[in-house]
Scaffold this active site. Structure first.
Site, PDB file in Angstrom:
ATOM      1  N   HIS A   1       0.937  -1.045  -0.171  1.00 41.68           N
ATOM      2  CA  HIS A   1      -0.041   0.092   0.031  1.00 41.68           C
ATOM      3  C   HIS A   1       1.091   1.208   0.121  1.00 41.68           C
ATOM      4  O   HIS A   1       1.985   1.316   0.671  1.00 41.68           O
ATOM      5  CB  HIS A   1      -0.826  -0.057   1.351  1.00 41.68           C
ATOM      6  CG  HIS A   1      -0.394  -0.060   2.564  1.00 41.68           C
ATOM      7  ND1 HIS A   1      -0.066   1.211   3.448  1.00 41.68           N
ATOM      8  CD2 HIS A   1       0.007  -1.068   3.263  1.00 41.68           C
ATOM      9  CE1 HIS A   1       0.537   0.767   4.392  1.00 41.68           C
ATOM     10  NE2 HIS A   1       0.661  -0.651   4.368  1.00 41.68           N
TER      11      HIS A   1
ATOM     12  N   ASP B   1      -0.630   4.227   1.018  1.00 40.93           N
ATOM     13  CA  ASP B   1      -1.238   4.984   1.855  1.00 40.93           C
ATOM     14  C   ASP B   1      -0.410   4.872   3.269  1.00 40.93           C
ATOM     15  O   ASP B   1      -0.084   4.013   3.514  1.00 40.93           O
ATOM     16  CB  ASP B   1      -2.736   4.912   2.039  1.00 40.93           C
ATOM     17  CG  ASP B   1      -3.134   3.438   2.491  1.00 40.93           C
ATOM     18  OD1 ASP B   1      -2.365   2.517   2.274  1.00 40.93           O
ATOM     19  OD2 ASP B   1      -3.842   3.300   3.421  1.00 40.93           O
TER      20      ASP B   1
ATOM     21  N   ASP C   1       6.446   1.548   7.167  1.00 39.84           N
ATOM     22  CA  ASP C   1       5.176   1.114   6.869  1.00 39.84           C
ATOM     23  C   ASP C   1       4.407   1.735   5.545  1.00 39.84           C
ATOM     24  O   ASP C   1       3.741   2.810   6.033  1.00 39.84           O
ATOM     25  CB  ASP C   1       4.041   1.051   8.027  1.00 39.84           C
ATOM     26  CG  ASP C   1       2.820   0.344   7.663  1.00 39.84           C
ATOM     27  OD1 ASP C   1       2.740  -0.338   6.698  1.00 39.84           O
ATOM     28  OD2 ASP C   1       2.014   0.358   8.652  1.00 39.84           O
TER      29      ASP C   1
ATOM     30  N   GLU D   1      -5.142   0.750   2.673  1.00 42.06           N
ATOM     31  CA  GLU D   1      -4.998  -0.562   3.368  1.00 42.06           C
ATOM     32  C   GLU D   1      -5.201   0.037   5.015  1.00 42.06           C
ATOM     33  O   GLU D   1      -5.832  -0.810   5.665  1.00 42.06           O
ATOM     34  CB  GLU D   1      -3.316  -0.894   3.152  1.00 42.06           C
ATOM     35  CG  GLU D   1      -3.293  -2.354   3.540  1.00 42.06           C
ATOM     36  CD  GLU D   1      -2.720  -2.372   5.408  1.00 42.06           C
ATOM     37  OE1 GLU D   1      -3.043  -3.364   5.923  1.00 42.06           O
ATOM     38  OE2 GLU D   1      -2.608  -1.212   5.737  1.00 42.06           O
ATOM     39  N   GLU D   2      -4.837   1.374   5.214  1.00 40.82           N
ATOM     40  CA  GLU D   2      -4.901   1.612   6.768  1.00 40.82           C
ATOM     41  C   GLU D   2      -5.977   2.047   7.010  1.00 40.82           C
ATOM     42  O   GLU D   2      -6.523   2.312   8.155  1.00 40.82           O
ATOM     43  CB  GLU D   2      -3.849   2.709   6.807  1.00 40.82           C
ATOM     44  CG  GLU D   2      -2.375   2.366   6.449  1.00 40.82           C
ATOM     45  CD  GLU D   2      -1.647   1.502   7.415  1.00 40.82           C
ATOM     46  OE1 GLU D   2      -2.267   1.221   8.393  1.00 40.82           O
ATOM     47  OE2 GLU D   2      -0.341   1.622   7.601  1.00 40.82           O
TER      48      GLU D   2
ATOM     49  N   GLU E   1       4.746  -5.655   4.103  1.00 35.20           N
ATOM     50  CA  GLU E   1       4.401  -5.326   5.377  1.00 35.20           C
ATOM     51  C   GLU E   1       5.741  -5.334   6.426  1.00 35.20           C
ATOM     52  O   GLU E   1       6.222  -6.299   6.159  1.00 35.20           O
ATOM     53  CB  GLU E   1       3.222  -5.805   6.002  1.00 35.20           C
ATOM     54  CG  GLU E   1       1.850  -5.567   5.404  1.00 35.20           C
ATOM     55  CD  GLU E   1       1.291  -4.071   5.624  1.00 35.20           C
ATOM     56  OE1 GLU E   1       1.948  -3.231   6.316  1.00 35.20           O
ATOM     57  OE2 GLU E   1       0.375  -3.819   5.013  1.00 35.20           O
TER      58      GLU E   1
ATOM     59  N   HIS F   1       3.586   3.612  12.360  1.00 37.04           N
ATOM     60  CA  HIS F   1       2.517   4.613  13.017  1.00 37.04           C
ATOM     61  C   HIS F   1       2.908   5.394  14.301  1.00 37.04           C
ATOM     62  O   HIS F   1       1.913   6.288  14.876  1.00 37.04           O
ATOM     63  CB  HIS F   1       1.261   3.596  13.496  1.00 37.04           C
ATOM     64  CG  HIS F   1       0.617   2.779  12.496  1.00 37.04           C
ATOM     65  ND1 HIS F   1      -0.770   2.360  12.539  1.00 37.04           N
ATOM     66  CD2 HIS F   1       1.199   2.420  11.287  1.00 37.04           C
ATOM     67  CE1 HIS F   1      -0.940   1.491  11.440  1.00 37.04           C
ATOM     68  NE2 HIS F   1       0.332   1.472  10.660  1.00 37.04           N
TER      69      HIS F   1
HETATM   70 ZN    ZN Z   1       1.398  -1.216   6.437  1.00 35.31          ZN
END
Ligand code: ZN
Length: 384
Positions: free
Chosen positions: A65, A67, A98, A141-142, A170, A356
């Site tokens: 992903h 995003d 990520d 995805e998030e 990932e 994150h």
């Molecule tokens: Zn991810």
């Protein structure tokens, strides 16, 4: 440092879910000269890309992903989240771990595989050119993950285009690059339970029916139940209550109903139907009046040891010099959708310690090894 350069270019695009901020256009511009046919499968404001090089043979796919999650309080970042910066051997920026660096590493791996194939790595001729390389990327995805990977998978399924091997990039490693890959994920099953009682005055309980009192022994039993023992790859199924609410706020009112939300993280040893019927049987045994609404977040999947696990394990051992652990821990990922059309799927990417978080980062020294691990894995699967 080609991986660093590409990772920086992606991080500089502020692609907070579901924004793609031009990442997929940039990636398409890297893939097109390598012989990929690009298809955009955008849906519902989400940007999706399916790119394939070759038309036949086995399909070896990289999925991921573009995003990222929101940066959070900007003043806490040492440098702005969308201005990639290298400090003390780390590349900083939202998406560094990520998972924009994984995408950058994958593309560099494919560039090398396609254009500067190291001597002897892939047999020239039929076997090598027969199989296909593919990328499946989304900008959702998030977030809700409703119009992202799942839409691309639906389209591929409709035209009977399967994926034979898939690496989801990932971040899976814990302390060192290469120490962990995920060869499956647990399923997620949630329920919203409403226990019905009769509201009344606390001083006149014989005129009321307290749903908290009625539900408490059943909830205690649910929390204490062993649902299964797990298996070689999965921990036992877990049950957790995440929300419980009853009462009007007044201290002299017996509530009329009690709402509880709970979740199972389940291994393939249990089935959705099996868990549901055991919960219903338990509640019925406690003679509770209730309504229940189930939501299946994800079915579990598992890739047993096979060609893909072997290729990746060997590539990691060759590059990082360690034996990688196969794990099914952690949350869900888009791998759950792809597993539907792909018998062998694993997740492998960089160290996930900073994902994150504020000051998300990846060690610059891990970028090129990550590309080489992907390259050697693709190489071996291409010649399979
Ligand atoms: Zn991810």
């Amino acid at each position: 440092m080609p991986v660093l350069k590409k990772a920086r270019a992606l991080i500089a695009r502020p692609s907070v879910t579901p924004e793609d901020a031009g990442c997929l256009d940039l990636i398409a511009s890297w893939l097109t000269p390598l012989g990929f046919r690009i298809e955009r499968m955008d849906a519902g404001g989400v940007s999706n890309l399916w790119a394939r090089r070759g038309t036949g043979g086995k399909v070896i796919c990289f999925a991921g992903h573009t995003d990222v999650v929101p940066p959070g309080p900007l003043e806490q970042w040492t440098s702005p989240p969308f201005e990639p910066a290298v400090r003390d051997g780390y590349l900083y920026g939202r998406g560094a771990a990520d998972m924009k660096s994984s995408i950058a590493a994958c593309i560099v791996a494919i560039e090398r595989l396609v254009t500067h194939r190291p001597a002897g790595a892939v047999p020239q001729g039929d076997a090598a050119s027969h199989n296909s390389l593919a990328l499946l990327l989304t900008s959702d995805e998030e977030g809700d993950a409703v119009d992202g990977t799942v839409r691309v998978v639906e389209t591929l399924k409709a035209r009977q285009e399967a994926i034979d091997f898939c690496i989801v990039g990932e971040p899976t490693c814990v302390k060192r690059l290469g120490d962990m890959m995920k060869n499956g994920r647990r399923g997620s099953l949630s329920a919203s339970l409403t226990v019905r009682g009769v509201q009344g005055h606390v001083a006149y309980p014989h005129l009321a029916k307290n749903p908290v009192h009625l539900a408490a022994p059943a909830l205690a039993e649910l929390a204490a139940t062993t649902w299964d023992a797990g298996n070689e790859y999965f921990p036992p199924t877990g049950f957790q209550i995440s929300n419980a609410h009853a009462g009007t706020g007044a201290g002299n009112v017996v509530p009329g109903s009690f709402e509880i939300i709970f979740n199972f993280r389940f291994s393939p040893t249990s089935t959705v139907e099996g868990l549901q019927s055991r919960v219903h049987a338990l509640l019925d045994r406690h003679q509770i009046e209730y309504d229940i609404r189930w939501t299946l977040g994800a079915r579990p999947f598992l890739t047993p040891r096979g060609d893909l696990c072997a290729a990746l394990t060997d590539a990691i051992a060759a590059e990082a010099g360690i034996a990688t652990e196969l794990s099914t821990t952690g949350g869900t990922s888009d791998g759950r959708f792809i597993a539907d059309i792909c018998p062998q799927l694993v997740e492998f990417g960089p160290i996930n310690a900073s994902i994150h978080k504020v000051d998300e980062r990846i060690a610059v020294a891990d970028l090129e090894p990550l590309a080489r691990i992907y390259q050697h894995t693709f190489d071996r699967l291409m010649s399979s």
